[in-house]
Design a protein around this motif. Structure first.
Motif, PDB file in Angstrom:
ATOM      1  N   LEU A 171       6.068   9.138  -5.384  1.00 12.21           N
ATOM      2  CA  LEU A 171       5.158   7.823  -5.265  1.00 12.21           C
ATOM      3  C   LEU A 171       5.064   7.246  -6.606  1.00 12.21           C
ATOM      4  O   LEU A 171       4.958   6.168  -6.654  1.00 12.21           O
ATOM      5  CB  LEU A 171       3.977   8.536  -4.665  1.00 12.21           C
ATOM      6  CG  LEU A 171       3.650   8.827  -3.326  1.00 12.21           C
ATOM      7  CD1 LEU A 171       2.591   9.323  -2.782  1.00 12.21           C
ATOM      8  CD2 LEU A 171       3.763   7.287  -2.221  1.00 12.21           C
ATOM      9  N   LEU A 172       4.622   8.064  -7.645  1.00 16.35           N
ATOM     10  CA  LEU A 172       4.295   7.546  -8.784  1.00 16.35           C
ATOM     11  C   LEU A 172       5.437   6.797  -9.503  1.00 16.35           C
ATOM     12  O   LEU A 172       5.320   5.773 -10.199  1.00 16.35           O
ATOM     13  CB  LEU A 172       3.801   8.572  -9.549  1.00 16.35           C
ATOM     14  CG  LEU A 172       2.623   9.500  -9.650  1.00 16.35           C
ATOM     15  CD1 LEU A 172       2.303  10.388 -10.323  1.00 16.35           C
ATOM     16  CD2 LEU A 172       1.394   8.212  -9.690  1.00 16.35           C
ATOM     17  N   ASN A 228      -4.477   4.913  -8.595  1.00 12.53           N
ATOM     18  CA  ASN A 228      -3.139   4.104  -7.972  1.00 12.53           C
ATOM     19  C   ASN A 228      -3.642   3.709  -6.458  1.00 12.53           C
ATOM     20  O   ASN A 228      -2.610   3.273  -6.086  1.00 12.53           O
ATOM     21  CB  ASN A 228      -1.827   5.182  -7.955  1.00 12.53           C
ATOM     22  CG  ASN A 228      -1.531   5.304  -9.663  1.00 12.53           C
ATOM     23  OD1 ASN A 228      -0.830   4.544 -10.188  1.00 12.53           O
ATOM     24  ND2 ASN A 228      -1.863   6.559 -10.069  1.00 12.53           N
ATOM     25  N   SER A 229      -4.625   3.726  -5.991  1.00 15.19           N
ATOM     26  CA  SER A 229      -5.263   3.460  -4.870  1.00 15.19           C
ATOM     27  C   SER A 229      -4.102   4.018  -3.710  1.00 15.19           C
ATOM     28  O   SER A 229      -3.712   3.215  -2.778  1.00 15.19           O
ATOM     29  CB  SER A 229      -5.266   1.911  -4.804  1.00 15.19           C
ATOM     30  OG  SER A 229      -5.740   1.425  -3.405  1.00 15.19           O
ATOM     31  N   ILE A 230      -3.869   5.396  -3.887  1.00 14.07           N
ATOM     32  CA  ILE A 230      -2.971   5.932  -2.756  1.00 14.07           C
ATOM     33  C   ILE A 230      -3.671   6.140  -1.757  1.00 14.07           C
ATOM     34  O   ILE A 230      -4.632   6.971  -1.555  1.00 14.07           O
ATOM     35  CB  ILE A 230      -2.212   7.221  -3.395  1.00 14.07           C
ATOM     36  CG1 ILE A 230      -1.406   6.650  -4.544  1.00 14.07           C
ATOM     37  CG2 ILE A 230      -1.213   7.763  -2.360  1.00 14.07           C
ATOM     38  CD1 ILE A 230      -0.821   7.722  -5.451  1.00 14.07           C
ATOM     39  N   VAL A 286      11.365  -1.319  -5.032  1.00  9.05           N
ATOM     40  CA  VAL A 286      10.546  -0.274  -4.998  1.00  9.05           C
ATOM     41  C   VAL A 286      11.163   0.919  -4.060  1.00  9.05           C
ATOM     42  O   VAL A 286      11.227   1.991  -4.538  1.00  9.05           O
ATOM     43  CB  VAL A 286       9.246  -0.707  -4.634  1.00  9.05           C
ATOM     44  CG1 VAL A 286       8.368   0.636  -4.055  1.00  9.05           C
ATOM     45  CG2 VAL A 286       8.400  -1.311  -5.620  1.00  9.05           C
ATOM     46  N   ILE A 308       5.190   3.448  -7.614  1.00 13.05           N
ATOM     47  CA  ILE A 308       4.183   2.605  -8.173  1.00 13.05           C
ATOM     48  C   ILE A 308       4.363   1.932  -9.535  1.00 13.05           C
ATOM     49  O   ILE A 308       3.987   1.023  -9.689  1.00 13.05           O
ATOM     50  CB  ILE A 308       2.817   3.493  -8.063  1.00 13.05           C
ATOM     51  CG1 ILE A 308       2.487   3.837  -6.635  1.00 13.05           C
ATOM     52  CG2 ILE A 308       1.774   3.007  -8.832  1.00 13.05           C
ATOM     53  CD1 ILE A 308       1.554   4.976  -6.404  1.00 13.05           C
ATOM     54  N   ASP A 309       4.998   2.914 -10.404  1.00 12.35           N
ATOM     55  CA  ASP A 309       5.427   2.161 -11.560  1.00 12.35           C
ATOM     56  C   ASP A 309       6.078   1.118 -11.721  1.00 12.35           C
ATOM     57  O   ASP A 309       5.948   0.193 -12.233  1.00 12.35           O
ATOM     58  CB  ASP A 309       5.853   3.403 -12.408  1.00 12.35           C
ATOM     59  CG  ASP A 309       6.386   2.915 -13.979  1.00 12.35           C
ATOM     60  OD1 ASP A 309       5.127   2.521 -14.753  1.00 12.35           O
ATOM     61  OD2 ASP A 309       7.264   2.981 -14.449  1.00 12.35           O
ATOM     62  N   TYR A 321       6.591  -0.920  -8.950  1.00 15.35           N
ATOM     63  CA  TYR A 321       5.741  -2.154  -8.387  1.00 15.35           C
ATOM     64  C   TYR A 321       4.843  -2.548  -9.495  1.00 15.35           C
ATOM     65  O   TYR A 321       4.840  -4.014  -9.490  1.00 15.35           O
ATOM     66  CB  TYR A 321       5.006  -1.468  -7.158  1.00 15.35           C
ATOM     67  CG  TYR A 321       3.983  -2.471  -6.638  1.00 15.35           C
ATOM     68  CD1 TYR A 321       4.390  -3.488  -6.140  1.00 15.35           C
ATOM     69  CD2 TYR A 321       2.651  -2.141  -6.443  1.00 15.35           C
ATOM     70  CE1 TYR A 321       3.715  -4.525  -5.413  1.00 15.35           C
ATOM     71  CE2 TYR A 321       1.903  -3.075  -5.661  1.00 15.35           C
ATOM     72  CZ  TYR A 321       2.380  -4.242  -5.167  1.00 15.35           C
ATOM     73  OH  TYR A 321       1.509  -5.021  -4.735  1.00 15.35           O
ATOM     74  N   LYS A 322       4.414  -1.993 -10.369  1.00 21.54           N
ATOM     75  CA  LYS A 322       3.452  -2.577 -11.321  1.00 21.54           C
ATOM     76  C   LYS A 322       4.190  -3.244 -12.274  1.00 21.54           C
ATOM     77  O   LYS A 322       3.584  -4.256 -12.881  1.00 21.54           O
ATOM     78  CB  LYS A 322       2.687  -1.371 -11.916  1.00 21.54           C
ATOM     79  CG  LYS A 322       1.522  -0.737 -11.253  1.00 21.54           C
ATOM     80  CD  LYS A 322       0.800   0.391 -11.793  1.00 21.54           C
ATOM     81  CE  LYS A 322      -0.382   0.834 -11.094  1.00 21.54           C
ATOM     82  NZ  LYS A 322      -1.060   1.902 -11.516  1.00 21.54           N
ATOM     83  N   LYS A 344       0.877  -1.327  -0.004  1.00 21.47           N
ATOM     84  CA  LYS A 344       0.023  -0.020  -0.132  1.00 21.47           C
ATOM     85  C   LYS A 344       0.854   1.191   0.002  1.00 21.47           C
ATOM     86  O   LYS A 344       1.863   1.398   1.121  1.00 21.47           O
ATOM     87  CB  LYS A 344      -0.934  -0.007   1.418  1.00 21.47           C
ATOM     88  CG  LYS A 344      -1.658   1.232   1.368  1.00 21.47           C
ATOM     89  CD  LYS A 344      -2.539   1.972   0.168  1.00 21.47           C
ATOM     90  CE  LYS A 344      -3.775   0.825   0.144  1.00 21.47           C
ATOM     91  NZ  LYS A 344      -4.578   1.232  -0.774  1.00 21.47           N
ATOM     92  N   PHE A 345       0.469   2.078  -0.994  1.00 23.94           N
ATOM     93  CA  PHE A 345       1.607   3.324  -1.070  1.00 23.94           C
ATOM     94  C   PHE A 345       0.678   4.444  -0.169  1.00 23.94           C
ATOM     95  O   PHE A 345      -0.348   4.743  -0.585  1.00 23.94           O
ATOM     96  CB  PHE A 345       1.651   3.781  -2.348  1.00 23.94           C
ATOM     97  CG  PHE A 345       2.774   2.730  -3.224  1.00 23.94           C
ATOM     98  CD1 PHE A 345       4.043   3.031  -3.177  1.00 23.94           C
ATOM     99  CD2 PHE A 345       2.351   1.683  -3.667  1.00 23.94           C
ATOM    100  CE1 PHE A 345       5.128   2.387  -3.956  1.00 23.94           C
ATOM    101  CE2 PHE A 345       3.008   0.963  -4.444  1.00 23.94           C
ATOM    102  CZ  PHE A 345       4.532   0.928  -4.504  1.00 23.94           C
TER     103      PHE A 345
END
Length: 284
Positions: A127-128, A21-23, A143, A131-132, A134-135, A4-5
């Protein structure tokens, strides 16, 4: 592995990007007189402007305590394996220190806290980036490393139209305030080594100043990651903000140029008429 970010409400990311992105966002505190509010929940920037106009006083902002962070992280860990939190920089707020203390109590193998060394959508860019990664399949350590590396290359800067809020907050002298208004001087603020400092100025109407500022920044920080550039601002004429967004787009540098409106905490310190472009500058 489910990460979870997380961030705090100074990140200023557009709501659509937060949702996509469910931040998770922890709101910071804004006090208007004796009344306490939570940024983005029960207070908005217009409330700040109204309060200052009526009282002549600035709001007071506050971070969150260790117990607040601990409770917040534990709630996220109920349905996630790990939390990666990146909020306002360590030299700009007590939040980083308190988040680290909470993570230590919970277990730093479960909660990773990253110093953004920045504020506003610069935090969002870090953060982005994570997240990138991680995806694309990166593990937790990769990460975290990605985000720490990104924090070293943040370009975060702003032009301030009027110094009213900075003067009221004791961040500029009465003489500087008076001369800036008389000569139409607009200061440029940049985050350098985690601190927000004055690095220059422009003179003239804001429309002209902002385009000069953008040209100066893009020339000075000329190795950008091309994924995102945020045009982040406080209250300003819609026509002008759209013109500036279009101007950045016309440079054909970034894949996404996103407009973002600053939240109540950031607004409390800089006031209306502030605009910045923010991106990661490392040549990747």
């Amino acid at each position: 592995m489910k990460i979870k970010f997380s961030t705090d409400s100074t990140c200023d990311l557009p709501e659509t990007i937060i949702e996509q992105n469910s931040i998770s966002v922890l709101p910071l505190v804004v006090n208007l007189g004796d009344n306490e509010y939570y940024d983005g929940q029960n207070i908005c920037p217009d409330d700040i402007y109204d309060f200052v106009a009526k009282t002549g006083e600035l709001p007071k902002t506050a971070g969150r305590g260790v117990e607040d962070f601990k409770e917040y992280f534990l709630e996220l860990l109920k349905i996630n394996d790990f939390v990666v939190h990146c909020g306002i920089g360590a030299d700009l707020s007590v939040c980083y220190q308190n988040a680290c203390l909470a993570a230590k109590e919970i277990g730093e193998d479960k909660v990773k806290v990253i110093d953004s060394k920045a504020l506003s959508t610069a935090t969002g860019l870090i953060l982005l980036s994570g997240i990138d990664a991680y995806k694309k399949g990166a593990g937790l350590d990769e990460v975290v490393k990605n985000m720490i590396d990104s924090s070293k290359y943040i370009q975060a800067s702003f032009m301030v139209d009027k110094l009213d809020y900075l003067h009221k907050g004791g961040r500029c002298s009465r003489f500087t305030f008076s001369m800036a208004n008389l000569l139409r001087i607009k200061p440029r603020l940049e985050v350098v080594n985690g601190k927000l400092i004055n690095t220059g100025k422009e003179i003239g109407p804001m429309k002209v100043v902002l385009k000069k500022y953008i040209d100066t920044i893009l020339k000075k920080y000329n190795k950008p990651r091309k994924a995102y550039c945020f045009v982040t601002h406080t209250k300003m004429e819609n026509k002008l903000t759209q013109e500036i967004v279009d101007y950045v787009k016309s440079k054909n540098i970034f894949e996404h140029v996103e407009e973002s409106i600053a939240g109540s905490v950031i607004t409390s310190h800089c006031g209306p008429g502030t605009l910045g472009i923010l991106y990661i500058n490392d040549g990747e």
